[in-house]
Design an enzyme around this catalytic site. Structure first.
Site, short mmCIF file in Angstrom:
data_model
loop_
_atom_site.label_atom_id
_atom_site.label_comp_id
_atom_site.label_asym_id
_atom_site.label_seq_id
_atom_site.Cartn_x
_atom_site.Cartn_y
_atom_site.Cartn_z
N CYS A 2 16.18 -0.08 -25.85
CA CYS A 2 16.60 -1.00 -25.15
C CYS A 2 17.98 -0.44 -24.53
CB CYS A 2 17.08 -2.39 -26.08
SG CYS A 2 15.64 -3.08 -26.89
N ARG A 27 15.69 2.16 -19.77
CA ARG A 27 15.56 2.16 -21.38
C ARG A 27 14.57 0.85 -21.66
NH1 ARG A 27 18.70 5.36 -24.08
NH2 ARG A 27 18.16 4.52 -25.76
N TRP A 75 13.42 -3.80 -24.17
CA TRP A 75 12.06 -3.42 -24.29
C TRP A 75 11.67 -4.10 -25.67
CZ3 TRP A 75 8.78 -0.54 -27.53
CH2 TRP A 75 7.58 0.01 -26.82
N ASN A 101 19.70 -2.30 -30.27
CA ASN A 101 18.96 -1.54 -30.02
C ASN A 101 18.19 -0.56 -31.27
OD1 ASN A 101 17.03 0.65 -28.67
ND2 ASN A 101 18.67 2.10 -28.33
N GLY A 102 16.93 -0.75 -31.52
CA GLY A 102 16.20 -0.29 -32.48
C GLY A 102 15.48 -1.33 -33.30
N GLU A 488 -1.22 16.49 -18.01
CA GLU A 488 0.04 15.94 -17.69
C GLU A 488 -0.45 15.07 -16.13
OE1 GLU A 488 2.58 15.25 -18.61
OE2 GLU A 488 4.16 15.22 -17.11
N LYS A 492 0.41 11.23 -15.74
CA LYS A 492 1.26 10.60 -14.66
C LYS A 492 0.65 9.63 -13.75
CE LYS A 492 4.27 11.74 -15.77
NZ LYS A 492 4.78 12.49 -16.89
N GLU A 495 0.45 6.47 -16.24
CA GLU A 495 1.53 5.50 -16.47
C GLU A 495 2.12 4.85 -15.29
OE1 GLU A 495 4.68 7.88 -18.97
OE2 GLU A 495 4.04 9.34 -17.26
N HIS A 511 -20.09 19.02 -21.06
CA HIS A 511 -20.54 18.34 -22.55
C HIS A 511 -20.10 17.09 -22.71
CE1 HIS A 511 -20.82 22.49 -24.22
NE2 HIS A 511 -19.68 23.08 -23.55
N LYS A 610 11.79 4.69 -21.27
CA LYS A 610 12.09 6.02 -21.12
C LYS A 610 12.11 6.71 -22.49
CE LYS A 610 13.22 9.74 -18.72
NZ LYS A 610 11.90 10.43 -18.08
#
Ligand code: F6R
Length: 615
Positions: A2, A27, A75, A101-102, A488, A492, A495, A511, A610
């Site tokens: 947050c 955030r 968040w 935040n936490g 990666e 991307k 997301e 395979h 983030k």
């Protein structure tokens, strides 16, 4: 996860807080709120589900006077996004407002105890227990706010950065930190609070980074903030000058931070290499390698711990360290490593990689490795964040603030630092031939210019993206150094466009994943002219034979692959181990443009934030 902002001084607080929330929205962005001690009514709290813009709309006709306030963008962890669960939370007495935040790990125990004493909770968050506990102590022990906060925090287990307002003590903000970041901006008789320095730098470049277990008191009119610990002992903090300018945290004419950050990569890499890569002297110098030569050169093994994109950079780092330094290297998800029982000791070097420097899993992995005696080397971007402070030494990647939630320039910065580390160690150990070393130094120095050439193909990549927005699944393939690039690229896309994508080593396709291939599933393949080129060509043939559609990332002028692929993007030639630095860029752009075509919010993808400061 947050974002926290606070202000006390002579200005009207509300505009400072709203602007600050917008800077911290990366955030978390599922709800937002503000608490003010207004000129007329005392403590006012406004909060709503949605983004900061929704809060602004909600607050439009309200009293936003006052020169002290705190604000929050959330968040969600405990409790769904809703205006009730949004912060600030108000205590039963109505005297206190708190942002957090936490995660409070023992909130159930504390909540039940408070409920037994008649405290009525309004939200389903873990945070509310903090404000109710502080309020309860104030009411029943009869203490001032600072003492109540100190006593309350002694009972709290978990991670937090908090800020509190008390309507009866309207000339101070109290803030505290444990395992979640908090920065205080020190102005002329005014103070600012932020989860990072971005809401602060518009007003002052003087900051104090709080340490774990610090409580800060920001008093109106004071020249300095005061700090104590939970035992009420005074703490001294140096005021630091933060080297960040507004241009770095604004979009600068780009429609999204992500696109800006993709385009910043040539400059970011130059900044990363400045003072470290000396192309005239054909040398790479890292101060950490000079200062901790013995620990690093005698390493029996490297263990790289990281999450997400930083984990992908770690996979490239493993190959660089093993190939150039001949030291075994392992890569671990920090989240798994922290709960494993790793066989490590003082002969091992643990490299922790993190853009934010705040990722809870990576911090916990460092803690475990430390307890077992390993030497810890950090690779981070955010200056002054928790991971650089928890490690014995390391390197900043110096790519500037990364605000887009999907990581881009941090990845190439991390790979650049890993390359420099491998070169510095390889040379010192004599495991790389001088001619190879010189060539790599020259090629590394040339990468920013080569990146520009890839970026020039942005329009072409946008056109390619238009063709493929229909797809529900994508496969990304690569080999060797480009296998992590495939991972990666897939991350991307997932997301920001919410399209399912898988990254695979190209040879593994046969395979299993080959069964998925048809005209509906595009395959992105990094098929550059490296030692496995012929095998990659065969993979493309196999895909085409099954009606698959191929987007190939090829070496400039490679007519063979260009003729085979449905679409292609060309890369300038470079040495194999440096290819990820340029082959990643078309995949970043492809994901970006597909997400934009699909109308997704690129900078604020759903469910993500983030910096992941919770487990
Ligand atoms: C991907 C992304 C995440 C982060 C991960 C680790 O675009 O941003 O996967 O890479 O959460 O974060 P840091 O590097 O800050 O530890």
């Amino acid at each position: 996860m947050c974002g926290i902002v606070g202000y006390i001084g002579k200005r009207q607080a509300y505009p400072v807080l709203i602007k600050g929330l917008k800077r911290l929205e990366y955030r978390g962005y599922d709800s937002a709120g503000v608490a003010l001690i207004t000129d007329t009514k005392g403590l006012e709290v406004y909060k709503t589900k949605g983004k900061v813009a929704d809060l602004e709309e909600y607050v439009k006709d309200k009293d936003v006077s006052g020169t002290i306030g705190i604000a929050h963008t959330r968040w969600a962890t405990h409790g769904e996004p809703s205006s009730t669960n949004a912060h600030p939370h108000i205590s039963c007495s109505g005297n206190l407002a708190l942002i957090h935040n936490g995660i409070i790990e023992n909130y159930t125990v504390l909540k039940e105890a408070l409920q037994r004493h008649g405290v009525v909770f309004k939200s389903s968050t873990d945070t509310e227990v903090l404000v109710q506990l502080i309020d309860y102590i104030q009411q029943h022990v009869g203490t001032d706010l600072l003492t109540a906060v100190r006593l309350a925090l002694r009972q709290v287990i978990g991670a937090y950065a908090i800020a509190i307002l008390d309507r009866n003590e309207p000339n101070q903000i109290i803030a505290a930190r444990k395992s979640s970041p908090l920065v205080i901006g020190v102005g002329e008789e005014e103070f600012f609070l932020g989860s990072d320095a971005s809401p602060i730098i518009e007003y002052t470049d003087k900051v104090v980074y709080l340490d774990d277990n610090d409580i800060a008191v920001l008093r109106r009119g004071a020249k300095e903030a005061e700090f104590i610990n939970f035992d009420n002992e005074k703490i001294e903090h140096d005021v630091k000058t933060v080297d960040l300018n507004l241009g770095q945290i604004e979009k600068g004419g780009y429609p999204h931070f992500m696109l800006k950050e993709i385009f910043e990569q040539p400059q970011a890499l130059q900044d990363c290499m400045r003072g470290r890569v000396n192309v005239e002297a054909n040398n790479v110098v890292l101060s950490a390698v000079i200062d901790y030569r013995k620990e690093l050169l005698n390493a029996r093994r490297f263990i790289i711990v990281a999450c997400g994109t930083s984990w992908h950079a770690s996979l490239i780092g493993k190959q660089l360290l093993e190939n150039i330094c001949q030291i075994p290297a392992e890569v671990e998800y920090a989240s798994e490593f922290r709960y494993s029982n790793p066989v490590i000791d003082s002969r091992d070097v643990v490299i922790a990689i993190s853009q934010s420097g705040e990722t809870a899993d990576t911090l916990a992995a460092i803690q475990l490795a430390k307890e077992r005696g390993a030497f810890i080397f950090g690779i981070c971007n955010a200056i002054g964040s928790s991971i650089p402070r928890a490690t014995q030494t390391g390197c900043y990647i110096h790519v500037g603030p990364e605000i887009g939630v999907a990581s881009t320039k941090a990845f190439t910065g991390q790979v650049t630092v890993l390359t420099m580390l491998a070169l510095a160690l390889g040379k010192a150990r004599g495991t790389i031939k001088n001619e190879d070393y010189v060539r790599l130094v020259q090629e590394l120095d040339a990468i920013p210019e080569k990146m520009k050439k890839v970026l020039e193909q942005n329009d072409r990549i946008r056109d390619i993206s238009r063709v493929f927005t229909y797809a529900h699944n994508f496969l990304y393939l690569g080999r060797g150094y480009n296998y992590p690039v495939a991972l990666e690229g897939a991350l991307k896309l997932k997301e920001i466009s919410y399209i399912h994508a898988e990254g695979y080593p190209a040879a593994e396709m046969k395979h299993g994943p080959i069964a998925l291939i048809d005209a509906e599933m595009p395959v992105v393949i990094v098929a550059t002219q490296n030692p496995l080129y012929d095998k990659l060509m065969s993979n493309i043939q196999e895909i085409k034979a099954r009606g698959g559609r191929v987007i190939a990332i090829v070496t400039e002028g490679d007519e063979k692959v260009k003729a085979l692929a449905d679409e292609y993007v060309e890369l300038p030639k470079t040495v194999e181990c440096l290819e990820p630095l340029i082959s990643t860029i078309p995949l970043q752009l492809l994901a970006y443009h597909i997400a934009v075509q699909k109308g997704k919010n690129v900078d604020q993808p759903r469910n993500l934030a983030k910096s992941v400061t919770v487990e």
